[in-house]
Design a protein around this motif. Structure first.
Motif, PDB file in Angstrom:
ATOM      1  N   LEU A  78       9.592   2.860  -9.430  1.00  0.00           N
ATOM      2  CA  LEU A  78      10.610   3.529  -9.543  1.00  0.00           C
ATOM      3  C   LEU A  78      10.696   4.108  -7.809  1.00  0.00           C
ATOM      4  O   LEU A  78      12.314   4.427  -7.553  1.00  0.00           O
ATOM      5  CB  LEU A  78      10.877   4.101 -10.595  1.00  0.00           C
ATOM      6  N   LEU A  79       9.568   5.116  -7.882  1.00  0.00           N
ATOM      7  CA  LEU A  79      10.116   6.882  -6.671  1.00  0.00           C
ATOM      8  C   LEU A  79       9.839   5.820  -5.389  1.00  0.00           C
ATOM      9  O   LEU A  79       8.703   4.186  -5.058  1.00  0.00           O
ATOM     10  CB  LEU A  79       9.386   6.978  -7.311  1.00  0.00           C
ATOM     11  N   ARG A  80      10.529   5.381  -4.231  1.00  0.00           N
ATOM     12  CA  ARG A  80      10.083   5.377  -2.869  1.00  0.00           C
ATOM     13  C   ARG A  80       9.978   6.514  -2.151  1.00  0.00           C
ATOM     14  O   ARG A  80      10.153   7.781  -2.125  1.00  0.00           O
ATOM     15  CB  ARG A  80      11.030   4.892  -2.430  1.00  0.00           C
ATOM     16  N   LEU A 105       7.075  12.783  -1.351  1.00  0.00           N
ATOM     17  CA  LEU A 105       6.455  12.702  -0.193  1.00  0.00           C
ATOM     18  C   LEU A 105       5.358  11.654  -0.007  1.00  0.00           C
ATOM     19  O   LEU A 105       5.554  11.149   1.588  1.00  0.00           O
ATOM     20  CB  LEU A 105       5.080  14.181  -0.193  1.00  0.00           C
ATOM     21  N   MET A 106       4.809  10.921  -0.495  1.00  0.00           N
ATOM     22  CA  MET A 106       4.084   9.504  -0.159  1.00  0.00           C
ATOM     23  C   MET A 106       3.738   9.010  -1.509  1.00  0.00           C
ATOM     24  O   MET A 106       3.861   9.956  -2.963  1.00  0.00           O
ATOM     25  CB  MET A 106       2.878   9.573   0.134  1.00  0.00           C
ATOM     26  N   LEU A 107       3.272   7.510  -1.984  1.00  0.00           N
ATOM     27  CA  LEU A 107       2.684   6.946  -3.288  1.00  0.00           C
ATOM     28  C   LEU A 107       1.295   6.889  -2.507  1.00  0.00           C
ATOM     29  O   LEU A 107       1.464   6.553  -1.941  1.00  0.00           O
ATOM     30  CB  LEU A 107       3.241   5.761  -3.278  1.00  0.00           C
ATOM     31  N   GLN A 139       0.853  -1.323   0.133  1.00  0.00           N
ATOM     32  CA  GLN A 139      -0.261  -0.208   0.298  1.00  0.00           C
ATOM     33  C   GLN A 139       0.777   1.039  -0.100  1.00  0.00           C
ATOM     34  O   GLN A 139       0.180   2.417  -0.654  1.00  0.00           O
ATOM     35  CB  GLN A 139      -1.570   0.450   1.348  1.00  0.00           C
ATOM     36  N   ARG A 140       1.516   1.193   0.348  1.00  0.00           N
ATOM     37  CA  ARG A 140       2.909   2.146   0.278  1.00  0.00           C
ATOM     38  C   ARG A 140       3.443   3.220  -0.816  1.00  0.00           C
ATOM     39  O   ARG A 140       4.195   3.653  -0.792  1.00  0.00           O
ATOM     40  CB  ARG A 140       4.100   2.517   1.338  1.00  0.00           C
ATOM     41  N   PHE A 141       3.058   1.698  -2.083  1.00  0.00           N
ATOM     42  CA  PHE A 141       3.364   1.779  -3.452  1.00  0.00           C
ATOM     43  C   PHE A 141       2.060   2.072  -4.261  1.00  0.00           C
ATOM     44  O   PHE A 141       2.527   2.078  -4.735  1.00  0.00           O
ATOM     45  CB  PHE A 141       4.356   0.711  -3.760  1.00  0.00           C
ATOM     46  N   GLY A 142       1.052   2.559  -3.701  1.00  0.00           N
ATOM     47  CA  GLY A 142       0.089   2.811  -3.992  1.00  0.00           C
ATOM     48  C   GLY A 142      -1.243   1.457  -4.405  1.00  0.00           C
ATOM     49  O   GLY A 142      -2.175   1.862  -5.057  1.00  0.00           O
ATOM     50  N   VAL A 143      -0.400   0.287  -4.494  1.00  0.00           N
ATOM     51  CA  VAL A 143      -1.146  -0.843  -4.758  1.00  0.00           C
ATOM     52  C   VAL A 143      -1.833  -1.125  -3.804  1.00  0.00           C
ATOM     53  O   VAL A 143      -2.069  -1.615  -2.310  1.00  0.00           O
ATOM     54  CB  VAL A 143       0.427  -1.798  -4.635  1.00  0.00           C
TER      55      VAL A 143
END
Lengths: 339, 241
Positions: free
Chosen positions: B204-206, B131-133, A25-29
């Motif tokens: 790719l991005l964190r 900032l976030m994903l 979820q931290r990657f938007g999944v």
């Protein structure tokens, strides 16, 4: 030997689902996974296999399938959709052996929403980001990230199961009351809004899908403070209230973060049953304390554990997967590595 | 002087650690510092940490750690734990501003009171923090740009912009990893994929990475896209100087 199921005339919204892809979820999944965990786990247990295997989640209508060159065992759980094969009608909850190249038909339901077709060996599509669950909006997982269509050959894993005869499915509870704990922004809502949540009935609208269910409130719920909230992570069962004042309950395929105020969260023990409520149902909500909700969570877990063990299914690894304790040893950070 | 974060139960098996309620780098850095700290020194029973702009969600197993114990541990960590987060990677992402991939460049230039080329110059000069994903796989929110970039969202949604779209609004820039609907202003596109679901490293991005954009020509965009498709180009982070 692995085999397949041919979708001859599948219902309009059938997707491959498993226990989801937590940890990203931290990657938007979105976490994803089956809408009714109890039903999916029961199906796995009846076939004597781990609930980590994928099933077909059938929305309202099952449809016609054909077994491949190998025999399979199947069972329908969740919504009470019957299964007809070779002239016999089997109620949901009963395991059925399907001979090679034989067609079977799964019926429709109006009293619940999601039926689960579990098959011996599990649905064996290629996992994407650690799961076979289908996320329709992102086009991830399952069969090409979409619903099952006529002509699809759905791969099925090798059958190593110990099949139980079946159970009588629990009848749909008459209670349409769902317990909640107060949410992240509960204090921002007026007292009468909080009272409305506890005292009034809300209608389940047709604006519903795997991401969430929209309710019609008797009167719009308002957060009196003009909340300008930065997006924050949401949890399964969160009751968010967008600008029009009609609550939306966030479910399996919800976006991981949201900016609308959240007044309450449906407890996990009631979440499966909630997702199964048909459109048009009037539901009510009852407040419970966090401690009570935690006790109910443990009770729910015990119930799932009993399902898995009593039907002769594998136990410990399956349960650990279920409680998401075993994603990565210790804390998970999705794809990140500690430096 | 750092104020104690608020720790608020979110359902029966999660806590939200709230550092503030605005989009600010200082708050985001505190989120990322706690996230880093938990990654390097996990609290047993914490299953997942999800960082957002100014808050962090911790999912936990109440069978392993109680809500009260975890709340105490979190507050203690916030007070005594790492105040500095680990430096993320730095990326310079090649983009083509305007044209088909950036249909809103001209209207953004109007709002800023600049020419299109000055707008491009201003945007590509920004060095932003991821900032976030959220919202969709690989969808990255970056900021925080100066007040001139505090653009309101569009009145009309774009029903779908492709993966690699560079979007601006509310002092932030977002980069889409998948096709998405959006009310933000679409000003550029990159051929670099930021979300590759079948790759061993899909994202790719964190959160915590630094990003700036580099304007490239249409021709270079096409060439770069060809290389990417052929597997002969991979974007790598910038080296520390």
């Amino acid at each position: 030997m692995s085999s397949h199921l041919l979708a001859v005339r599948p219902g309009p919204l059938i997707t491959v689902q498993d226990l989801g892809r937590p940890g990203f979820q931290r990657f938007g999944v979105a976490e994803g996974g089956v809408m009714d965990r109890r039903a999916h786990c029961l199906g796995a247990a009846l076939l004597g296999q781990p609930p980590a295997l994928a099933s077909l989640e059938m929305t309202s209508t099952g449809g016609i399938f054909r077994a491949g060159p190998e025999p399979v065992h199947v069972v329908v759980t969740g919504a009470p959709m019957s299964l007809e094969v070779e002239g016999y009608n089997h109620p949901a909850g009963h395991t059925v052996r399907i001979a090679p190249d034989t067609e079977f038909e799964i019926g429709a339901t109006t009293t619940a929403v999601y039926g689960y077709l579990s098959v011996s060996g599990g649905v064996d599509t290629e996992p994407v980001i650690g799961s076979r669950s289908t996320h329709l909006r992102a086009g991830l997982g399952g069969v090409n990230g979409r619903n099952i269509q006529a002509g699809d050959l759905i791969p099925v894993g090798p059958d190593a199961s110990t099949v139980a005869l079946g159970v009588t499915l629990p009848t749909t509870s008459d209670t349409e009351t769902f317990r909640f704990v107060w949410g992240l922004h509960a204090d921002a809502f007026a007292a009468n809004a909080r009272a409305m949540l506890k005292e009034e009935a809300f209608e389940i609208t047709a604006l519903r899908d795997r991401m969430g269910m929209g309710l019609k409130a008797p009167r719009p719920l308002r957060a009196p403070l003009s909340l300008s909230l930065p997006s924050s992570p949401v949890v399964d069962g969160d009751i968010q209230v967008p600008g029009d004042g009609h609550p939306v309950i966030l479910l399996a395929d919800r976006q991981p973060t949201g900016g609308y105020p959240r007044i309450a969260t449906i407890i996990q023990a009631d979440r499966d049953r909630f997702a199964q409520q048909p459109t048009g149902t009037l539901v009510r909500f009852a407040e419970v304390s966090l401690d009570k909700a935690t006790d109910l969570l443990f009770e729910y877990r015990r119930e799932l554990a009993e399902l898995v063990t009593s039907a002769g299914g594998s136990t410990e690894p399956a349960l650990r997967a279920l409680w998401q304790q075993n994603l990565i040893s210790g804390f998970t950070a999705g794809g990140q590595e500690a430096d | 002087m750092q104020l104690k974060p608020a720790v608020i139960p979110t359902g029966e098996s999660a806590l939200t650690v709230v550092f503030g309620d605005s989009v600010e780098l200082g708050l985001n850095n505190r989120v990322l510092a706690m996230d880093d700290d938990l990654l390097r020194d996990p609290i047993e029973g914490v299953i997942e940490s999800i960082p957002a702009v100014s808050s962090l969600l911790l999912r936990f197993d109440p069978g392993v750690i109680s809500r009260e114990e975890l709340t105490t541990a979190v507050i203690s960590r916030a007070a005594t734990g790492a105040l500095n987060r680990q430096t993320g990677r730095s990326w310079q992402i090649p983009v083509r501003y305007g044209g088909e991939g950036g249909p809103d460049l001209s209207e953004v230039a109007d709002v800023l009171g600049l020419s299109e080329s000055a707008t491009i110059e201003a945007h590509s000069a920004l060095e932003m923090q991821v900032l976030m994903l959220g919202f969709a796989p690989g969808f990255a929110y970056m900021g925080v740009a100066g007040s001139r970039w505090d653009l309101e969202r569009r009145r009309q949604l774009h029903p779908k912009v492709p993966a690699g779209s560079v979007l601006v609004a509310v002092r932030q820039t977002a980069l889409s990893g998948t096709p998405i609907p959006t009310g933000w202003h679409c000003i550029a596109r990159t051929p670099v994929p930021t979300f590759r679901p079948l790759h061993e490293d899909p994202f790719l991005l964190r959160p915590g990475d630094t990003v700036s954009f580099e304007a490239i020509s249409e021709r270079d965009f096409t060439r770069l896209a060809e290389h990417i498709d052929a597997g002969t180009f991979t974007l790598v982070p910038m080296e520390d100087e």
